[in-house]
Design a protein around this motif. Structure first.
Motif, PDB file in Angstrom:
ATOM      1  N   GLU A   1       3.363  -4.967   4.248  1.00 34.12           N
ATOM      2  CA  GLU A   1       2.907  -5.302   5.596  1.00 34.12           C
ATOM      3  C   GLU A   1       3.595  -6.548   6.153  1.00 34.12           C
ATOM      4  O   GLU A   1       4.053  -6.554   7.294  1.00 34.12           O
TER       5      GLU A   1
ATOM      6  N   VAL B   1      -2.532   7.932  -0.394  1.00 35.22           N
ATOM      7  CA  VAL B   1      -2.015   7.099   0.689  1.00 35.22           C
ATOM      8  C   VAL B   1      -3.017   5.973   0.914  1.00 35.22           C
ATOM      9  O   VAL B   1      -4.218   6.196   0.997  1.00 35.22           O
TER      10      VAL B   1
ATOM     11  N   VAL C   1       9.158  -0.362   4.309  1.00 33.23           N
ATOM     12  CA  VAL C   1       8.742   0.525   3.227  1.00 33.23           C
ATOM     13  C   VAL C   1       9.817   0.467   2.153  1.00 33.23           C
ATOM     14  O   VAL C   1      11.009   0.593   2.452  1.00 33.23           O
TER      15      VAL C   1
ATOM     16  N   GLU D   1       4.462   0.448   1.542  1.00 30.12           N
ATOM     17  CA  GLU D   1       4.579  -0.357   2.754  1.00 30.12           C
ATOM     18  C   GLU D   1       4.223  -1.797   2.427  1.00 30.12           C
ATOM     19  O   GLU D   1       3.147  -2.091   1.904  1.00 30.12           O
TER      20      GLU D   1
ATOM     21  N   ARG E   1       0.851  -1.199   0.000  1.00 32.10           N
ATOM     22  CA  ARG E   1       0.000   0.000   0.000  1.00 32.10           C
ATOM     23  C   ARG E   1       0.884   1.245   0.000  1.00 32.10           C
ATOM     24  O   ARG E   1       1.920   1.286   0.657  1.00 32.10           O
TER      25      ARG E   1
ATOM     26  N   TRP F   1       2.494   4.345   1.010  1.00 31.52           N
ATOM     27  CA  TRP F   1       2.784   4.961   2.294  1.00 31.52           C
ATOM     28  C   TRP F   1       2.969   6.463   2.102  1.00 31.52           C
ATOM     29  O   TRP F   1       2.566   7.269   2.918  1.00 31.52           O
ATOM     30  N   SER F   2       3.596   6.820   0.971  1.00 33.01           N
ATOM     31  CA  SER F   2       3.806   8.216   0.586  1.00 33.01           C
ATOM     32  C   SER F   2       4.184   8.250  -0.888  1.00 33.01           C
ATOM     33  O   SER F   2       4.549   7.229  -1.460  1.00 33.01           O
TER      34      SER F   2
END
Length: 142
Positions: free
Chosen positions: A91, A112, A96, A89, A57, A59-60
């Motif tokens: 998980e 995000v 990251v 990211e 996903r 993150w930034s």
């Protein structure tokens, strides 16, 4: 191409980043670290190669619209093209990973938390070479 940072066979469906996992504490490293465990709380253990999660996903992210400063060298005959840099990211690995967005993916395509997947990429789409790096691509929009 960056040796042993990602799988080199199997096409886009099988493409994965490669990291290392410590046999003592199970910490995962990327880029890979074959000599020691990067976890400062670990006494050390052997490092084994592991494929990282294919999806993560956002993150930034950021829109890169400037040429990096020296010592980077650029061919003045090649036009500079902006690109999108994505921090993803993973998980399961609790880390990251940075990378460029796939060609055609702009900051407007991301937010995000957007689910993305890793795909093979080239540094210069016009040179006709095979995978030399990786890109992140949104899962649902593509």
């Amino acid at each position: 191409m960056v040796a042993r940072w990602f799988t080199e066979e199997g096409g886009e469906e099988e493409f994965r980043l490669l990291g290392t996992r410590c046999t003592a504490c199970s910490s995962v490293s990327f880029p890979r670290e074959d000599a020691f465990c990067r976890n400062p709380a670990c006494g050390g253990g052997d490092q084994t190669e592991v494929p990282l999660s294919k999806r993560g996903r956002v993150w930034s992210y950021t829109d890169c619209r400037y040429r990096p400063p020296a010592p980077y060298v650029f061919d003045p005959d090649v036009p500079w093209r902006p690109y999108t840099l994505v921090a993803v990211e993973l998980e399961a690995e609790r880390m990251v990973v940075l990378g460029r967005a796939a060609p055609g993916v702009t900051p407007g395509d991301l937010s995000v938390g957007t689910e993305v997947e890793v795909v093979p990429g080239v540094l210069d789409e016009g040179d006709g070479t095979g995978p030399a790096t990786w890109h992140w691509r949104p899962v649902e929009a593509w």
